[in-house]
Scaffold this active site. Structure first.
Site, PDB file in Angstrom:
ATOM      1  N   SER A 255       0.846  -1.183   0.000  1.00 26.73           N
ATOM      2  CA  SER A 255       0.000   0.000   0.000  1.00 26.73           C
ATOM      3  C   SER A 255       0.892   1.247   0.000  1.00 26.73           C
ATOM      4  O   SER A 255       1.778   1.361  -0.843  1.00 26.73           O
ATOM      5  CB  SER A 255      -0.953  -0.034   1.199  1.00 26.73           C
ATOM      6  OG  SER A 255      -1.893   1.005   1.141  1.00 26.73           O
ATOM      7  N   ASP A 476      -8.501  -5.121  -6.393  1.00 26.23           N
ATOM      8  CA  ASP A 476      -8.146  -3.893  -5.682  1.00 26.23           C
ATOM      9  C   ASP A 476      -8.670  -2.684  -6.461  1.00 26.23           C
ATOM     10  O   ASP A 476      -8.316  -2.487  -7.623  1.00 26.23           O
ATOM     11  CB  ASP A 476      -6.620  -3.817  -5.550  1.00 26.23           C
ATOM     12  CG  ASP A 476      -6.158  -2.693  -4.634  1.00 26.23           C
ATOM     13  OD1 ASP A 476      -6.942  -1.773  -4.349  1.00 26.23           O
ATOM     14  OD2 ASP A 476      -4.981  -2.746  -4.212  1.00 26.23           O
ATOM     15  N   HIS A 513      -8.013  -4.342  -1.803  1.00 24.41           N
ATOM     16  CA  HIS A 513      -6.741  -3.785  -1.333  1.00 24.41           C
ATOM     17  C   HIS A 513      -6.268  -4.474  -0.056  1.00 24.41           C
ATOM     18  O   HIS A 513      -5.056  -4.586   0.182  1.00 24.41           O
ATOM     19  CB  HIS A 513      -6.910  -2.285  -1.099  1.00 24.41           C
ATOM     20  CG  HIS A 513      -5.613  -1.581  -0.831  1.00 24.41           C
ATOM     21  ND1 HIS A 513      -4.589  -1.524  -1.743  1.00 24.41           N
ATOM     22  CD2 HIS A 513      -5.172  -0.903   0.278  1.00 24.41           C
ATOM     23  CE1 HIS A 513      -3.574  -0.843  -1.234  1.00 24.41           C
ATOM     24  NE2 HIS A 513      -3.900  -0.461  -0.010  1.00 24.41           N
TER      25      HIS A 513
END
Length: 532
Positions: A255, A476, A513
């Site tokens: 991330s 995601d 995600h």
């Protein structure tokens, strides 16, 4: 003729408030007849009259009437008012926070337990001209450092994570990457010495907006300078210097951490052997910028935010809750929520409500409420803005380098002109450009896989000799998999022949995600093979 009569009667009604208010039954009958007449018309004047009739009827029905003893009593409405337990809970929470002692203050203590702290007394000049006279970096370690200090892995975190990635004797609480670190785990502590820090600007032990400014003894608040990912990495490498670590075995992150991992390689290519970037990007794109902007806006509109000066007062917990709910929408995927929640309501036996009603609503409500006092709101603003500013293109790097050199020549003045905010809103509102081609950028979409932009190729050139793992997840929506594909294509175009690019399809993970937090087998397995 009928329409004109209806309009005339409506006008009379609107002019005879007092008389009709004292005769509610007559008013209702007259209003009903007039509204019926109003609805027969079709011009704009008649439609406005319908609206006025409706509003007037509601206003009069809400007016009190006099009883025989002269006391007023309200008229009964057509329907009972809705209950809002979600708002009641927020108001009660504010009252509870307000009632806390002045000595302790209502602001919570943001901590995840014991950690190590590196303190730098050397001034840190930031990319946008701000300065930190000194700063702290909270960190934790796992495994053993070998004799030549060549087995170090620097683990970069996501936006809201602390340095506590794994449990330890110092802090036995499970960490945010608990199953990914340990003996025989992807980050194998039998082989590696793993270091994880809380980022500069955070609130879990590292210097951030909630820290005390040594210049005046007060919280920085929004006097804290604007940060970049590169500023955070610079602070991390100050820590490595203090530990005598000259070169990392690997820089690993997911991330926001995936962004930092790449930034570390570009800033210090000679000090890193290999790089892993999971669910990250080489430059922030409009969708993710828009989502983070929306979160910042709802937080800043909370009156308790007080332009960032809320310390020792009631924190903007309502804005934080709403911001987290928006963020949570981007962390998972639609198919996963379809399977998990569907269209089920929390209690089908009860009438629908405007407060959380569907299961997915109650999930978001819980996620927002849980987070609202766990993270400093100002840290959320600053760190998320740093994510938006992220761009490893050469042009942006050159501009930053020039700006830093100019600031160094000026010296560390108390209030750097370049660090002050001179942003103003545009005089004219945004308008779409008439020619769609005029608004095209070098951004690439999955439907048009053209070559990587030359600016980004030049920016990632320092990584041409590094083994790099790039991993994405098809489900995601916050960092779509085409952004990881862009990293891989760009590195290869820059001359890197040792790029491992992997994408987990929706047949493997629907967790969006958050897959990097949950999938030890596929995310962890790919990482473990890369580090072997």
């Amino acid at each position: 003729m009928q329409t004109r009569q209806a309009n005339s009667k409506a006008t009379v009604l609107l002019k005879t408030w007092g008389h009709l208010a004292r005769n509610p039954k007559r008013f209702c009958k007259a209003a009903d007849q007039t509204l019926l007449g109003c609805r027969t018309g079709g011009n704009n004047v008649t439609r406005r009259t319908v609206y006025n009739c409706s509003v007037f009827r509601q206003q009069v029905s809400a007016r009190p009437t006099e009883t025989q003893d002269g006391l007023s009593e309200p008229l009964e409405s057509s329907n009972p008012p809705l209950a809002f337990p979600c708002l009641d809970a927020l108001e009660n929470k504010s009252a509870t926070l307000q009632a806390k002692s002045i000595d302790s203050g209502p602001e919570p203590s943001y901590t995840t337990g014991n950690h190590l702290v590196f303190n730098s007394k050397e001034l840190l000049l930031l990319d946008w001209g701000g300065v930190l006279p000194e700063f702290d970096i909270a960190y934790e370690t796992w495994g053993s450092l070998n004799r030549d200090k060549s087995n170090v892995i620097l683990l970069h975190t996501g936006l809201s994570a602390s340095s506590h990635a794994h449990s330890s004797t110092l802090n036995p609480k499970p960490g945010w990457w608990e199953k990914f670190i340990g003996s025989g785990a992807p980050l194998d502590t039998d082989k590696f010495f793993v270091i994880c820090t809380n980022v500069l600007g955070g609130c879990y032990g590292s210097t951030g907006p909630g820290s005390i400014d040594p210049a005046n003894g007060e919280h920085y608040a929004t006097r804290f300078p604007i940060l970049t990912m590169q500023d955070m990495v610079q602070a991390q490498f100050r820590l490595l210097d203090s530990l005598g670590i000259q070169r990392l075995y690997a820089s690993v992150g997911a991330s926001m951490g995936g962004m930092q991992s790449l930034a570390a390689g570009v800033l210090f290519p000679e000090r890193i052997r290999r790089i892993a970037s999971i669910s990250g990007c080489a430059r922030s794109h409009p969708y993710s910028i828009a989502m983070r902007h929306t979160q910042r806006q709802v937080l800043m509109m909370d009156q308790n935010w007080a332009r960032g000066f809320y310390y020792d007062k009631v924190p903007p917990h309502v804005g934080m809750k709403l911001a987290r709910e928006i963020a949570t929408v981007t962390y998972r995927s639609g198919p996963e929520w379809e399977n998990r929640f569907g269209r089920r309501r929390a209690d089908p036996s009860k009438a629908p409500a405007l407060c959380p009603d569907f299961l997915v609503e109650t999930y978001l409500d819980h996620a927002g409420e849980k987070f609202s006092l766990e993270f400093d709101p100002n840290s959320l603003l600053y760190v998320s803005k740093a994510m938006d500013l992220f761009d490893l293109g050469k042009e942006n790097q050159d501009r930053t380098r020039t700006r830093r050199e100019q600031n160094l020549r000026k010296g560390s003045s108390k209030h750097s002109e370049s660090a002050s905010c001179t942003l103003t809103l545009p005089d004219e509102p945004y308008e779409e450009q008439a020619d769609p081609e005029a608004s095209q950028t070098s951004d690439q979409s999955p439907s048009q896989p053209v070559g990587p932009p030359p600016d980004l190729v030049a920016g990632l050139a320092p990584l041409r000799d590094h083994p790099v793992l790039v991993l994405g997840v098809a489900s995601d929506i916050l960092f779509p998999s085409w952004q990881q594909a862009e990293i891989a294509r760009t590195l290869r175009r820059a001359g890197n022949r040792n790029v491992t690019h992997s994408e987990l399809g929706e047949d493997i993970s629907l967790f969006g995600h958050d897959t990097f937090l949950l999938d030890v087998e596929n995310v962890g397995g790919s990482l473990q093979r890369f580090l072997a």
